[in-house]
Scaffold this motif. Structure first.
Motif, short mmCIF file in Angstrom:
data_model
loop_
_atom_site.label_atom_id
_atom_site.label_comp_id
_atom_site.label_asym_id
_atom_site.label_seq_id
_atom_site.Cartn_x
_atom_site.Cartn_y
_atom_site.Cartn_z
N ARG A 179 -21.63 3.87 -4.95
CA ARG A 179 -20.91 4.90 -5.67
C ARG A 179 -20.83 4.58 -7.16
NH1 ARG A 179 -17.76 8.98 -4.27
NH2 ARG A 179 -17.95 8.36 -2.08
N ALA A 180 -20.52 3.33 -7.50
CA ALA A 180 -20.41 2.94 -8.91
C ALA A 180 -21.75 2.41 -9.39
CB ALA A 180 -19.31 1.90 -9.09
N SER A 181 -22.74 3.27 -9.50
CA SER A 181 -24.06 2.86 -9.95
C SER A 181 -24.59 3.89 -10.93
CB SER A 181 -25.02 2.71 -8.77
OG SER A 181 -25.17 3.94 -8.09
N THR A 182 -25.56 3.46 -11.73
CA THR A 182 -26.21 4.33 -12.71
C THR A 182 -27.55 4.76 -12.15
OG1 THR A 182 -25.12 3.21 -14.54
CG2 THR A 182 -27.08 4.50 -15.06
N VAL A 183 -27.81 6.06 -12.18
CA VAL A 183 -29.02 6.60 -11.57
C VAL A 183 -29.77 7.44 -12.59
CG1 VAL A 183 -29.94 8.07 -9.74
CG2 VAL A 183 -27.96 6.62 -9.28
N GLN A 184 -31.07 7.22 -12.66
CA GLN A 184 -31.94 8.06 -13.47
C GLN A 184 -33.11 8.50 -12.62
OE1 GLN A 184 -34.25 6.29 -16.59
NE2 GLN A 184 -34.26 8.15 -17.82
N VAL A 185 -33.41 9.79 -12.65
CA VAL A 185 -34.52 10.35 -11.86
C VAL A 185 -35.56 10.90 -12.82
CG1 VAL A 185 -35.20 12.03 -10.11
CG2 VAL A 185 -32.97 10.92 -9.97
N ASN A 186 -36.78 10.36 -12.71
CA ASN A 186 -37.92 10.86 -13.49
C ASN A 186 -38.77 11.73 -12.57
OD1 ASN A 186 -37.14 9.34 -15.76
ND2 ASN A 186 -38.16 7.53 -14.93
N ALA A 187 -38.85 13.01 -12.88
CA ALA A 187 -39.49 13.95 -11.96
C ALA A 187 -40.70 14.64 -12.57
CB ALA A 187 -38.47 15.00 -11.52
N GLN A 188 -41.42 13.94 -13.44
CA GLN A 188 -42.59 14.55 -14.05
C GLN A 188 -43.68 14.86 -13.02
OE1 GLN A 188 -41.01 11.97 -15.23
NE2 GLN A 188 -40.38 12.44 -17.32
N GLY A 189 -43.69 14.11 -11.92
CA GLY A 189 -44.73 14.31 -10.91
C GLY A 189 -44.31 15.20 -9.76
N GLN A 205 -21.78 5.26 -14.87
CA GLN A 205 -20.51 4.90 -14.27
C GLN A 205 -19.85 3.83 -15.14
OE1 GLN A 205 -19.37 6.51 -11.59
NE2 GLN A 205 -21.24 7.73 -11.55
N PRO A 206 -18.49 3.83 -15.23
CA PRO A 206 -17.82 2.86 -16.10
C PRO A 206 -18.01 1.42 -15.65
CG PRO A 206 -16.25 4.08 -14.75
CD PRO A 206 -17.56 4.76 -14.59
N HIS A 207 -18.02 1.16 -14.35
CA HIS A 207 -18.22 -0.20 -13.84
C HIS A 207 -19.43 -0.16 -12.89
CE1 HIS A 207 -14.36 -1.30 -15.56
NE2 HIS A 207 -13.82 -0.25 -14.96
N SER A 208 -20.59 -0.16 -13.49
CA SER A 208 -21.81 0.04 -12.71
C SER A 208 -22.12 -1.16 -11.84
CB SER A 208 -23.00 0.31 -13.65
OG SER A 208 -24.17 0.52 -12.90
N GLU A 209 -22.44 -0.89 -10.55
CA GLU A 209 -22.85 -1.93 -9.61
C GLU A 209 -24.37 -2.08 -9.55
OE1 GLU A 209 -21.20 -1.08 -5.83
OE2 GLU A 209 -19.12 -1.24 -6.49
N GLY A 210 -25.08 -1.23 -10.26
CA GLY A 210 -26.52 -1.30 -10.26
C GLY A 210 -27.10 -0.17 -11.08
N GLU A 211 -28.36 -0.31 -11.41
CA GLU A 211 -29.04 0.71 -12.19
C GLU A 211 -30.33 1.06 -11.47
OE1 GLU A 211 -31.26 0.66 -16.38
OE2 GLU A 211 -29.07 0.44 -16.55
N PHE A 212 -30.42 2.31 -10.99
CA PHE A 212 -31.55 2.76 -10.20
C PHE A 212 -32.39 3.73 -11.03
CE2 PHE A 212 -28.34 1.51 -7.19
CZ PHE A 212 -29.04 0.89 -6.18
N THR A 213 -33.65 3.40 -11.20
CA THR A 213 -34.60 4.28 -11.85
C THR A 213 -35.55 4.80 -10.78
OG1 THR A 213 -34.47 3.01 -13.90
CG2 THR A 213 -36.33 4.52 -13.66
N ILE A 214 -35.51 6.10 -10.54
CA ILE A 214 -36.23 6.70 -9.42
C ILE A 214 -37.33 7.59 -9.97
CG2 ILE A 214 -36.00 8.17 -7.38
CD1 ILE A 214 -33.04 7.33 -7.30
N HIS A 215 -38.56 7.26 -9.63
CA HIS A 215 -39.73 8.04 -10.02
C HIS A 215 -40.16 8.88 -8.83
CE1 HIS A 215 -40.02 5.47 -13.59
NE2 HIS A 215 -39.86 4.43 -12.77
#
Length: 228
Positions: A179-189, A205-215
């Protein structure tokens, strides 16, 4: 570790190819022309029913754990025997159609339910529906694919910076992240693919538990993200 993962995948491919080769050789021995023609006729006659049965099994697995299918399959086998004994069904009907159908359903349930974790970084569901739990020690990047099926991936225990490659071709990939994570979605494809809201921006998120970069690479598919 990456080389070990590739070696394990290649070994599994060789095992399956070997099994198909042994089965094909055993079928064709003695009279390959006649038996090969018979096999092609059976495939031509039964392939629509096979696809329908596989679709039904995937829908059932979406709501019911695979282990719960063992009991109904066993009861179905006993019921077939009871029908033969009570109502006197023709033996060839049971031998040629019902028994093979039960065998195929049982084998499909067992094959589709096998999830080998180990050092895996890649999971694929082809014409199947299934769940995977990505271990916290997974090595990035993580690859998740759903082709004509559905893959539900739980990344709730994964922390740190994680790169995820998602492929959805007429399939659905469902991701679960902390829940407390940072998510970025790259959807060029992505083409004709349903994506989370505002896919190109970070959800901070203020207290991020992780950073997910999703292609995302998608064609007529869907990708969804849930937080837990």
């Amino acid at each position: 570790m990456a080389q070990g993962e590739k070696g394990g995948r290649a070994s599994r491919v060789r095992i399956w190819v070997g099994l198909f080769a042994v089965a094909g050789g055993a079928l064709l021995v003695g009279d390959p022309a006649q038996r090969g023609e018979t096999a092609l006729e059976l495939v031509g006659r039964w392939w629509p029913w096979t696809l329908l049965a596989l679709a039904g099994l995937n829908l059932l697995r979406s709501a019911v754990p695979v282990g719960s299918l063992i009991g109904p399959l066993a009861l179905g086998a006993v019921g077939v025997v009871g029908l033969v004994a009570v109502h006197g069904l023709q033996a060839h009907l049971v031998r040629d159609q019902l028994a093979p159908a039960l065998l195929v359903a049982t084998g499909a349930a067992l094959v589709l339910s096998s999830d080998r974790m180990g050092l895996r970084t890649s999971w694929t569901r082809l014409l199947a529906t299934g769940d995977v739990v990505v271990p916290p020690s997974v090595r990035c990047p993580v690859t998740l694919r759903a082709v004509l099926g559905e893959l539900r991936a739980d990344l709730g225990e994964v922390r740190g910076q994680v790169e995820v490659n998602v492929t959805a071709i007429a399939g659905h990939v469902r991701l679960t992240v902390p829940r407390a994570s940072t998510v970025q979605v790259n959807a060029q494809g992505a083409l004709l693919t349903r994506l989370p809201t505002r896919p190109s921006e970070f959800t901070r998120q203020p207290h991020s538990e992780g950073e997910f970069t999703i292609h995302v690479l998608g064609v007529c598919g869907a990708v969804s993200i849930a937080r837990v």
